[in-house]
Design a protein around this motif. Structure first.
Motif, mmCIF file in Angstrom:
data_model
loop_
_atom_site.group_PDB
_atom_site.id
_atom_site.type_symbol
_atom_site.label_atom_id
_atom_site.label_comp_id
_atom_site.label_asym_id
_atom_site.label_seq_id
_atom_site.Cartn_x
_atom_site.Cartn_y
_atom_site.Cartn_z
ATOM 1 N N GLY A 122 -4.763 13.941 -20.239
ATOM 2 C CA GLY A 122 -5.369 14.255 -18.940
ATOM 3 C C GLY A 122 -4.283 14.614 -17.954
ATOM 4 O O GLY A 122 -3.106 14.726 -18.305
ATOM 5 N N ASP A 123 -4.679 14.761 -16.691
ATOM 6 C CA ASP A 123 -3.698 15.134 -15.648
ATOM 7 C C ASP A 123 -3.000 13.898 -15.106
ATOM 8 O O ASP A 123 -3.628 12.862 -14.895
ATOM 9 C CB ASP A 123 -4.412 15.808 -14.463
ATOM 10 N N VAL A 124 -1.712 14.048 -14.830
ATOM 11 C CA VAL A 124 -0.973 12.961 -14.181
ATOM 12 C C VAL A 124 -0.588 13.446 -12.782
ATOM 13 O O VAL A 124 0.008 14.510 -12.627
ATOM 14 C CB VAL A 124 0.308 12.598 -14.972
ATOM 15 N N VAL A 125 -0.987 12.667 -11.784
ATOM 16 C CA VAL A 125 -0.624 13.010 -10.408
ATOM 17 C C VAL A 125 0.432 12.017 -9.945
ATOM 18 O O VAL A 125 0.156 10.824 -9.813
ATOM 19 C CB VAL A 125 -1.867 12.915 -9.481
ATOM 20 N N ASP A 126 1.666 12.482 -9.736
ATOM 21 C CA ASP A 126 2.720 11.595 -9.215
ATOM 22 C C ASP A 126 2.505 11.465 -7.719
ATOM 23 O O ASP A 126 2.467 12.456 -7.005
ATOM 24 C CB ASP A 126 4.103 12.196 -9.494
ATOM 25 N N PHE A 127 2.339 10.230 -7.270
ATOM 26 C CA PHE A 127 2.063 10.014 -5.845
ATOM 27 C C PHE A 127 3.200 9.200 -5.234
ATOM 28 O O PHE A 127 3.535 8.124 -5.720
ATOM 29 C CB PHE A 127 0.733 9.267 -5.690
ATOM 30 N N GLU A 128 3.773 9.742 -4.183
ATOM 31 C CA GLU A 128 4.890 9.049 -3.527
ATOM 32 C C GLU A 128 4.390 8.167 -2.414
ATOM 33 O O GLU A 128 3.636 8.628 -1.546
ATOM 34 C CB GLU A 128 5.855 10.078 -2.947
ATOM 35 N N VAL A 129 4.777 6.898 -2.432
ATOM 36 C CA VAL A 129 4.359 6.004 -1.345
ATOM 37 C C VAL A 129 5.570 5.643 -0.486
ATOM 38 O O VAL A 129 6.702 5.659 -0.954
ATOM 39 C CB VAL A 129 3.708 4.699 -1.877
ATOM 40 N N LYS A 130 5.262 5.329 0.773
ATOM 41 C CA LYS A 130 6.335 4.890 1.685
ATOM 42 C C LYS A 130 6.272 3.366 1.781
ATOM 43 O O LYS A 130 5.260 2.811 2.234
ATOM 44 C CB LYS A 130 6.119 5.499 3.070
ATOM 45 N N LEU A 131 7.314 2.719 1.307
ATOM 46 C CA LEU A 131 7.365 1.251 1.353
ATOM 47 C C LEU A 131 8.744 0.820 1.820
ATOM 48 O O LEU A 131 9.742 1.455 1.453
ATOM 49 C CB LEU A 131 7.140 0.663 -0.048
ATOM 50 N N SER A 132 8.800 -0.226 2.596
ATOM 51 C CA SER A 132 10.114 -0.758 2.952
ATOM 52 C C SER A 132 10.086 -2.270 2.745
ATOM 53 O O SER A 132 9.022 -2.904 2.801
ATOM 54 C CB SER A 132 10.455 -0.419 4.396
ATOM 55 N N ARG A 133 11.269 -2.828 2.516
ATOM 56 C CA ARG A 133 11.358 -4.246 2.164
ATOM 57 C C ARG A 133 10.785 -5.157 3.268
ATOM 58 O O ARG A 133 10.229 -6.207 2.984
ATOM 59 C CB ARG A 133 12.826 -4.606 1.887
ATOM 60 N N ASP A 134 10.882 -4.719 4.541
ATOM 61 C CA ASP A 134 10.453 -5.613 5.630
ATOM 62 C C ASP A 134 8.940 -5.859 5.685
ATOM 63 O O ASP A 134 8.493 -6.768 6.384
ATOM 64 C CB ASP A 134 10.980 -5.094 6.990
ATOM 65 N N ILE A 135 8.144 -5.074 4.957
ATOM 66 C CA ILE A 135 6.686 -5.365 4.967
ATOM 67 C C ILE A 135 6.338 -6.466 3.956
ATOM 68 O O ILE A 135 5.232 -6.988 3.949
ATOM 69 C CB ILE A 135 5.840 -4.109 4.644
ATOM 70 N N ILE A 136 7.278 -6.787 3.071
ATOM 71 C CA ILE A 136 6.973 -7.761 2.010
ATOM 72 C C ILE A 136 7.383 -9.158 2.468
ATOM 73 O O ILE A 136 8.560 -9.437 2.649
ATOM 74 C CB ILE A 136 7.689 -7.377 0.690
ATOM 75 N N ARG A 137 6.356 -10.008 2.652
ATOM 76 C CA ARG A 137 6.646 -11.330 3.216
ATOM 77 C C ARG A 137 6.886 -12.402 2.149
ATOM 78 O O ARG A 137 7.136 -13.542 2.443
ATOM 79 C CB ARG A 137 5.493 -11.749 4.129
ATOM 80 N N THR A 138 6.726 -12.012 0.884
ATOM 81 C CA THR A 138 6.996 -12.987 -0.176
ATOM 82 C C THR A 138 8.163 -12.498 -1.017
ATOM 83 O O THR A 138 8.419 -11.293 -1.097
ATOM 84 C CB THR A 138 5.776 -13.150 -1.116
ATOM 85 N N ARG A 139 8.870 -13.415 -1.630
ATOM 86 C CA ARG A 139 10.007 -13.059 -2.463
ATOM 87 C C ARG A 139 9.809 -13.728 -3.816
ATOM 88 O O ARG A 139 9.500 -14.917 -3.900
ATOM 89 C CB ARG A 139 11.298 -13.571 -1.805
ATOM 90 N N ILE A 140 9.887 -12.934 -4.882
ATOM 91 C CA ILE A 140 9.753 -13.524 -6.224
ATOM 92 C C ILE A 140 11.112 -14.109 -6.595
ATOM 93 O O ILE A 140 12.097 -13.377 -6.716
ATOM 94 C CB ILE A 140 9.360 -12.459 -7.279
ATOM 95 N N VAL A 141 11.163 -15.403 -6.728
ATOM 96 C CA VAL A 141 12.429 -16.053 -7.062
ATOM 97 C C VAL A 141 12.565 -16.102 -8.579
ATOM 98 O O VAL A 141 13.598 -15.782 -9.156
ATOM 99 C CB VAL A 141 12.465 -17.487 -6.473
ATOM 100 N N LYS A 142 11.485 -16.451 -9.243
ATOM 101 C CA LYS A 142 11.520 -16.629 -10.687
ATOM 102 C C LYS A 142 10.081 -16.527 -11.198
ATOM 103 O O LYS A 142 9.152 -16.963 -10.510
ATOM 104 C CB LYS A 142 12.052 -18.042 -10.959
#
Ligand SMILES: Cc1cc2nc3c(=O)[nH]c(=O)nc-3n(C[C@H](O)[C@H](O)[C@H](O)COP(=O)(O)OP(=O)(O)OC[C@H]3O[C@@H](n4cnc5c(N)ncnc54)[C@H](O)[C@@H]3O)c2cc1C
Length: 340
Positions: free
Chosen positions: A186-206
């Motif tokens: 089928g068709d693959v649509v590559d979609f670019e998103v705008k994300l920056s680290r400051d919007i992420i309020r959780t951090r995966i430690v382990k």
């Protein structure tokens, strides 16, 4: 009435399915929804689109296409490496705003539920949670969701006629996976998103994987209710002998006799075993919904009028404490005869 960010006039006639993955595998609920989505899309002549987010997730494309998608929207970003609801809701929101799907389906997993709720609020649209069936009205493209609820034996049909996307979550095991007939592209649509680290309020430690049991696809289920009085030892022995797993109704789970991940029913797991053996279970609607897909149901209950017998193929009236040891003795003897 609050208007959703886009409406019926702007929607594109397609069904978007959120493809969840963990480790090296796509979650089975996503394949189940692709199968159901394919059936619905064919009925109304719409496109079925998979939404794949993460990092290095192109490796899943073949599986998504093989399970029915016409198109896949592929979102790759280093901040999507692990699921965080902040990053994922920002990314999916951008996809939805741009592609305007009429219907958006997600698995009712821990992450799927988290994501669905946040997106519904941001999009100002409706969300039908934990649906037990889905259909589309062919005349107007309205998704009709079957939802059990209101704390009783009510099956409600709910639709979202004016807001878009029409969102729904479905728990694992509700729909069957239609196995791929062969290679499909089928068709693959590559979609670019705008994300920056400051919007992420959780951090995966382990990431630590707990010892998990998934009852969704067990072939043999031995379920215990309040009638086993918190004693699951005989049920575990039976499960071991038959190669099955133990499940439970809500009361023994609430009382701490068995892990919550083993709860069957509306607020637990929906499973489709070949055989379900129900011990000391009354047969409340909330429980039955979790085993109604079983090929064969055997029930043991001391009350001859227990509602569970109405759903059972084999009914054993008696005390579990007498019946279970007798079954175990017979099985052990039978195994000894077979294996010498
Ligand atoms: C919103 C909501 C969601 C819910 N979700 C779920 C859910 O996901 N899963 C779920 O299970 N419940 C759920 N419930 C609870 C559900 O309504 C029932 O209360 C529950 O399923 C009853 O569990 P039970 O059959 O083990 O207990 P009971 O209804 O108390 O039945 C016990 C049975 O054991 C039999 N019995 C007693 N002693 C023996 C013995 N010695 N030998 C043989 N039989 C014996 C009795 O005759 C009786 O039929 C939900 C309730 C609500 C309001």
């Amino acid at each position: 009435m609050v208007e959703s960010l886009y409406g019926v006039k702007e929607e594109t006639k397609n069904i978007l399915v959120y493809i969840e993955h963990f480790g090296e595998e796509i979650e089975s609920v996503s394949l189940e929804m692709l199968s159901k989505g394919r059936e619905l899309a064919d009925q109304v002549g719409w496109e079925l689109v998979g939404l794949l987010l993460g990092r290095d997730v192109g490796k899943y494309l073949d599986v998504v296409f093989a399970h029915g998608a016409d198109k896949v929207i592929l979102v790759e970003h280093r901040l999507l490496d692990h699921f965080t609801v902040d990053a994922y809701s920002h990314a999916v929101f951008q996809v939805l705003e741009s592609h305007l799907p009429s219907i958006f389906l997600l698995g009712a997993t821990a992450n799927g539920r988290d994501l669905a709720g946040r997106l519904a609020v941001r999009l100002k649209t409706g969300l039908n949670a934990d649906c037990t069936d889905l259909r589309i009205e062919p005349d107007n493209g309205v998704l009709v969701c079957e939802v059990s609820g209101f704390g009783s034996g009510v099956l409600a049909l709910i639709d979202i006629p004016n807001h878009r996307p029409q969102m729904a979550t479905v728990r694992p095991g509700v729909f069957s996976i239609v196995e791929p007939a062969g290679v499909k592209l089928g068709d693959v649509v590559d979609f670019e998103v705008k994300l920056s680290r400051d919007i992420i309020r959780t951090r995966i430690v382990k990431q630590v994987l707990g010892k998990q049991v998934n009852l969704t696809n067990v072939p043999i289920l031995i379920a215990g209710g309040r009638g086993v009085s918190g004693d699951f030892i005989l049920l575990k022995k039976l499960a071991e002998l038959l190669g099955g797993e133990v499940g439970a109704t809500r009361p023994p789970v609430d009382e701490g006799y068995i892990e919550r991940e083993r709860q069957i029913g509306q607020t637990g797991i929906v499973c489709s075993p070949k055989i379900a053996i129900c011990c000391g279970i009354s047969g409340a609607f909330h429980f039955v919904i979790g085993i109604e897909k079983a090929d064969i149901v055997v029930s043991i209950n001391s009350d001859p009028d227990a509602p569970i017998f109405e759903f059972s193929d084999y009914c054993i009236i008696g005390d579990v404490e007498t019946i279970l040891p007798a079954i175990l003795d017979e099985l052990i003897e039978f195994k000894e005869v077979i294996h010498g």
